[in-house]
Design an enzyme around this catalytic site. Structure first.
Site, PDB file in Angstrom:
ATOM      1  N   CYS A 111       5.482   3.279   2.915  1.00 20.17           N
ATOM      2  CA  CYS A 111       6.570   3.986   3.588  1.00 20.17           C
ATOM      3  C   CYS A 111       6.699   5.442   3.170  1.00 20.17           C
ATOM      4  O   CYS A 111       7.375   6.231   3.839  1.00 20.17           O
ATOM      5  CB  CYS A 111       7.883   3.244   3.361  1.00 20.17           C
ATOM      6  SG  CYS A 111       7.841   1.518   3.892  1.00 20.17           S
ATOM      7  N   HIS A 264      13.389   7.954   5.170  1.00 15.47           N
ATOM      8  CA  HIS A 264      12.669   6.772   5.632  1.00 15.47           C
ATOM      9  C   HIS A 264      13.671   5.749   6.145  1.00 15.47           C
ATOM     10  O   HIS A 264      14.694   5.480   5.504  1.00 15.47           O
ATOM     11  CB  HIS A 264      11.839   6.181   4.489  1.00 15.47           C
ATOM     12  CG  HIS A 264      11.346   4.806   4.767  1.00 15.47           C
ATOM     13  ND1 HIS A 264      10.613   4.496   5.893  1.00 15.47           N
ATOM     14  CD2 HIS A 264      11.496   3.637   4.068  1.00 15.47           C
ATOM     15  CE1 HIS A 264      10.321   3.207   5.876  1.00 15.47           C
ATOM     16  NE2 HIS A 264      10.854   2.667   4.792  1.00 15.47           N
ATOM     17  N   ASN A 294      12.046  -0.904  10.735  1.00  9.91           N
ATOM     18  CA  ASN A 294      11.282  -0.178   9.717  1.00  9.91           C
ATOM     19  C   ASN A 294       9.821  -0.130  10.162  1.00  9.91           C
ATOM     20  O   ASN A 294       9.142  -1.156  10.192  1.00  9.91           O
ATOM     21  CB  ASN A 294      11.430  -0.906   8.379  1.00  9.91           C
ATOM     22  CG  ASN A 294      10.660  -0.249   7.250  1.00  9.91           C
ATOM     23  OD1 ASN A 294       9.809   0.606   7.472  1.00  9.91           O
ATOM     24  ND2 ASN A 294      10.935  -0.667   6.028  1.00  9.91           N
TER      25      ASN A 294
END
Length: 338
Positions: A111, A264, A294
């Protein structure tokens, strides 16, 4: 000299899976998912692959930047879920868009990946090695998620985002990057090839021996994403604000000087927790996790593309991007829109 973002692009599959759709395969509910994650739906691949999504995002970024593919000196793709091992995804993108003068490689910092790709090409630009870079975050996480695991399958989606970064005297760049491998067990996914039954030669027995057994005819569950959600939450809410504060101290600025914090999109509660620790309003923290879930290294570039296209980023704006994820890794990077 550093580089400025001169164009962005993104791609997400048309196939949308809502929280209610997930109730058909795991014991959950729309309200349960949204309350805990902020996710309402996610886009999942059908005919796409990670590499084709990366390519489409790249094409859109090149068009948005108004450059020719031949002008690109380097392509960096961040992904943990490419359908390709060889060639690397960046080389696939190069061939598809005709960026014949670029050198290409992939990176894997999950990520945090888009941040690391951005920071890497800034170093190349600063050294004089390149003038124009294409960076991409692309993930096909639906292929590595265990769809019977409620704790993970509700979180993730597929997509890709890209940016063109070009050398500019006006560009401003600064960053803080960190890793802590001691916490790596909080988020794992093992290579399926490593658990596939195969035969090897063993010197001890001087024979071909079977290793890596299948369980009930299935690949090992270790080849799916496994996550300690509470540990990741605690890490993100504690360490990301520290990383951002370290960056601001390094630059002698405060949160009042920053127009937007592009984080993020792990889940909404994490973004809210980071904002609370930084003592900033959520008005400064744009989110799109409700729409996409996500998407790992694709989160930040997809969000940046949406912000640019919506006219929410204007010349002179001061931005801090921050990514965090498996490894564990994290980074905070400063940029100014110029």
């Amino acid at each position: 000299m550093f580089g400025k973002i001169i164009g962005t692009g993104s791609y997400v599959p048309e196939n949308i899976v809502t929280n209610n759709d997930l109730t058909k395969i795991v014991e959950t509910s729309d309200s349960w998912i949204e309350e805990r994650t902020g996710v309402k739906q996610r886009h999942l691949m059908k005919n796409e692959t990670t590499a084709t999504m990366a390519t489409e995002a790249a094409k859109r970024a090149v068009e948005n930047a108004g450059i020719k593919p031949e002008e690109i000196d380097v392509i960096v793709v961040s992904t943990v879920s490419s359908n390709l091992i060889l060639p690397n995804t960046a080389c696939f993108v190069q061939e598809q868009i005709g960026a014949i003068n670029a050198f290409c490689f992939d990176i894997n910092t999950a990520c945090t990946g888009f941040m690391m790709a951005y920071n890497t090409v800034q170093s190349y630009i600063n050294s004089g090695l390149v003038k124009t870079a294409l960076i991409i975050g692309a993930e096909g996480l639906s292929r590595i998620v265990d769809w019977s695991d409620r704790g993970t399958c509700i979180l993730f989606g597929d997509g890709a985002g890209a940016a063109i970064v070009k050398a500019s005297e006006a560009a401003v760049f600064e960053t803080v990057m960190k890793s802590d491998g001691r916490k790596g067990s909080a988020l794992t996914c093992y290579n399926g090839f490593a658990t596939r039954p195969r035969k090897i030669f063993t010197e001890e027995k001087q024979e071909i021996s079977d290793i890596y057994e299948k369980t009930n005819g299935q690949e090992s569950s270790d080849t799916f994403v496994k996550m300690d959600g509470q540990e990741i939450f605690r890490f993100a809410v504690k360490e990301v604000p520290k990383c951002i504060n370290e960056l601001m101290e390094k630059m002698n600025i405060t949160s009042d000087d920053v127009d937007m914090f592009v984080l993020h999109q792990a889940n909404l509660r994490i973004c809210q927790g980071i904002a609370k620790r930084l003592k900033i309003s959520m008005d400064k923290v744009p989110t799109n996790v409700s729409e996409y879930g996500n998407t790992s290294s694709a989160c930040i570039p997809i969000l940046l593309d949406e912000l640019f296209k919506a006219g929410k980023l204007k010349k002179g704006d001061k931005i801090i991007m921050s990514g965090f994820g498996a490894g564990v890794t994290l980074a905070a990077t400063y940029l100014e829109i110029c």
